[in-house]
Design a protein around this motif. Sequence first.
Motif, short mmCIF file in Angstrom:
data_model
loop_
_atom_site.label_atom_id
_atom_site.label_comp_id
_atom_site.label_asym_id
_atom_site.label_seq_id
_atom_site.Cartn_x
_atom_site.Cartn_y
_atom_site.Cartn_z
N THR A 184 0.84 -1.21 0.00
CA THR A 184 0.00 0.00 0.00
C THR A 184 0.87 1.26 0.00
OG1 THR A 184 -1.71 -1.16 1.26
CG2 THR A 184 -1.81 1.25 1.28
N LEU A 185 1.89 1.27 0.86
CA LEU A 185 2.76 2.45 0.99
C LEU A 185 3.59 2.67 -0.28
CD1 LEU A 185 3.68 1.81 4.70
CD2 LEU A 185 2.64 3.92 3.87
N PHE A 186 4.09 1.60 -0.85
CA PHE A 186 4.89 1.73 -2.08
C PHE A 186 4.03 2.18 -3.27
CE2 PHE A 186 8.53 -1.27 -0.64
CZ PHE A 186 9.19 -0.19 -0.07
N ALA A 187 2.75 1.82 -3.24
CA ALA A 187 1.86 2.16 -4.36
C ALA A 187 1.51 3.65 -4.37
CB ALA A 187 0.59 1.33 -4.29
N GLY A 188 1.61 4.30 -3.21
CA GLY A 188 1.22 5.71 -3.12
C GLY A 188 2.39 6.65 -3.41
N GLU A 189 2.05 7.89 -3.75
CA GLU A 189 3.07 8.93 -3.97
C GLU A 189 3.35 9.64 -2.64
OE1 GLU A 189 4.47 9.56 -7.02
OE2 GLU A 189 3.32 7.82 -7.72
N TYR A 190 4.50 10.34 -2.57
CA TYR A 190 4.73 11.21 -1.40
C TYR A 190 3.68 12.31 -1.41
CZ TYR A 190 9.21 9.01 -0.33
OH TYR A 190 10.18 8.12 0.04
N GLN A 191 3.16 12.62 -0.21
CA GLN A 191 2.06 13.59 -0.12
C GLN A 191 2.48 14.92 0.50
OE1 GLN A 191 -1.42 11.70 1.82
NE2 GLN A 191 -0.32 9.78 1.49
N PHE A 192 3.46 14.88 1.39
CA PHE A 192 3.83 16.10 2.12
C PHE A 192 5.32 16.41 1.93
CE2 PHE A 192 5.28 18.58 5.72
CZ PHE A 192 4.29 19.54 5.84
N TYR A 193 6.16 15.43 2.22
CA TYR A 193 7.60 15.59 2.03
C TYR A 193 7.98 15.09 0.64
CZ TYR A 193 7.63 15.95 7.16
OH TYR A 193 7.39 16.34 8.46
N THR A 194 9.18 15.45 0.21
CA THR A 194 9.72 14.86 -1.03
C THR A 194 10.86 13.94 -0.64
OG1 THR A 194 11.35 16.62 -1.30
CG2 THR A 194 9.19 16.96 -2.35
N GLU A 195 11.23 13.05 -1.54
CA GLU A 195 12.37 12.17 -1.24
C GLU A 195 13.63 13.01 -1.02
OE1 GLU A 195 14.26 7.93 -2.32
OE2 GLU A 195 13.21 8.92 -3.94
N ALA A 196 13.77 14.09 -1.80
CA ALA A 196 14.95 14.96 -1.66
C ALA A 196 15.03 15.54 -0.24
CB ALA A 196 14.90 16.08 -2.69
N GLU A 197 13.87 15.91 0.31
CA GLU A 197 13.86 16.46 1.68
C GLU A 197 14.29 15.39 2.69
OE1 GLU A 197 10.45 19.83 2.08
OE2 GLU A 197 9.74 17.90 1.37
N PHE A 198 13.81 14.17 2.50
CA PHE A 198 14.23 13.09 3.40
C PHE A 198 15.73 12.84 3.30
CE2 PHE A 198 9.69 11.55 3.47
CZ PHE A 198 9.53 11.59 4.85
N LEU A 199 16.26 12.85 2.09
CA LEU A 199 17.69 12.61 1.91
C LEU A 199 18.50 13.72 2.58
CD1 LEU A 199 17.65 11.40 -1.82
CD2 LEU A 199 17.99 9.98 0.23
N GLN A 200 17.99 14.94 2.50
CA GLN A 200 18.67 16.07 3.15
C GLN A 200 18.66 15.91 4.66
OE1 GLN A 200 20.32 18.59 1.31
NE2 GLN A 200 21.21 18.80 3.36
N MET A 201 17.50 15.46 5.22
CA MET A 201 17.40 15.25 6.67
C MET A 201 18.40 14.18 7.12
SD MET A 201 13.37 15.42 7.77
CE MET A 201 12.34 15.60 6.33
N THR A 202 18.55 13.14 6.29
CA THR A 202 19.52 12.08 6.59
C THR A 202 20.91 12.67 6.72
OG1 THR A 202 18.22 10.39 5.46
CG2 THR A 202 20.55 9.94 5.72
N THR A 203 21.31 13.43 5.70
CA THR A 203 22.65 14.04 5.68
C THR A 203 22.84 15.00 6.85
OG1 THR A 203 22.55 13.96 3.26
CG2 THR A 203 24.26 15.36 4.21
#
Length: 533
Positions: free
Chosen positions: A479-498
Amino acid sequence: MHLSQLFSERIAALQAASWNSTIVGIRRGIERETLRIKPDGRLSQLDHPQALGSALTHPLITTDFSESLLEFITPAQSDIEVTVAQLTDIHKFALSKLANEQLGAGSMPCFIEHQDEIRLAYYGTSNVGRMKTVYRQGLKNRYGSMMQAISGVHFNFSIPNEFWQHYQQLLGDQSDLADFISAQYLGLIRNYKRYVWLIVYLFGASPAMCKSFLQGRQSKYAFETLGKGTLYLPYATSLRMSDLGYTNSAQSALNVSYNNLPDYIKGLQQAITTPSAEYQDIGVKVDGNYQQLNTNILQIENEFYSTIRPKRTTQSGERPTCALAKRGVEYIEVRALDVNPFSAVGISAEQMRFLDLFLLYCLLQQSPTMSAEQQEVADQNLRKVVTDGRRLNLDLQDGAHPRLMQDWAEQLFAELMPIAHWLDGAYGGDQYQSVLKHFYLSLLDPGKTFSGQLLAKLKASQQDNSQFSLALATQHQQTLFAGEYQFYTEAEFLQMTTDSLGAQQQIEQQDTLSFDSYLAQYFVENAAKLCDK
């Protein structure tokens, strides 16, 4: 004046008030725990993935007790749909970075043969990181690790300041606003303790568990069996909330009072400064290795297991009780929620709306002080619903008299209705009334509760709890993989990681004290005398 008469007058005043819009600013945050598991359901033995950033400094993704117990945190937010979107995105991102692992779908862990499989969470080499790990070592030595492998959901809830200002006028209260807010939150908490059994009846979702959880220990419960290794109680709602789970016999003698903030703080501070004979036997530093932070009844405040906590955001290195003493209660943390196994993110928007209604009811209803005996009666009611909540004709204790749980719950639902009307008027629409009607069906038919649905599915398929949970984990992942990001972007998550990895490194480089000195200083600086306003 009769309790409900006063309550009716308050509701009428609120509905007539022109400041309805202020309640729309309620802020909520979710903390959802979930185990990283392998495809066969066993606990992951891998380190916290570096791709998820630093568990010490990441704002949204951390770990709880163990390296494999993830905790996802949403920032305080006044729109329920935004909170759900944030939580969904965090799950989606985390899953995308797991190597052939899934996220556990329920509260009770399975497939753990020995508690040593549960690796303590690691937060790096800094003093603050080491302190977090030593605290967990203390929990392991005090209570064992199995209890700490249980997952739950915490719901953080705060009422906007503008509302408090008007409400204080409505009640004709002349005290300092911060003191008024703290007193009102403590009143809410007392009523929550009186009625929390209703939340566990509706949302408890752990009526069954894997036999491995007992690890050969005897249990006082007359469990029935299902499948190869599933134990269940026919009318249970939440084994997570039973004394198999998050309770602590050593804490039962604490008698922390919720009658006012000074008493609450005093009770907790007493517990974190009073030595325990039982824990002295463990030792603190044995053969050069820390076994716990200290030998007190509680090492730190977080060790106090309660179904609800008054909270205040802490500054770096500040103890929670000191923050409360200096600045008062800012929000409350509801801790009685099982993971909702039917939701991909462990909780639904409908549950959050019901909690809004329930918590506002606890605030607006008169809340007399509670003696230690009255608290014990409330705890007994909760224990009954935990193990027997779906039994027809279950009696609870209402003051001096026994009362049918069903009748009491009917009354609570009736009294929640005007709050639902008020909130729907403020927010527009009819979502609060709809949610109330939806969960009312669980009152008419215990089979519609989360625990009732779960047990019915297990019995119908004669399937083990573990297999059912694994199937749900796979379904949620899809279910989670089938959906798109709704609030954050992947780029924002990658930035938070760094950013989080960089922040951890900085903290480690800035340490100047030895760990021994750091601990000594932490406990001295936060001693009760420095907690004064």
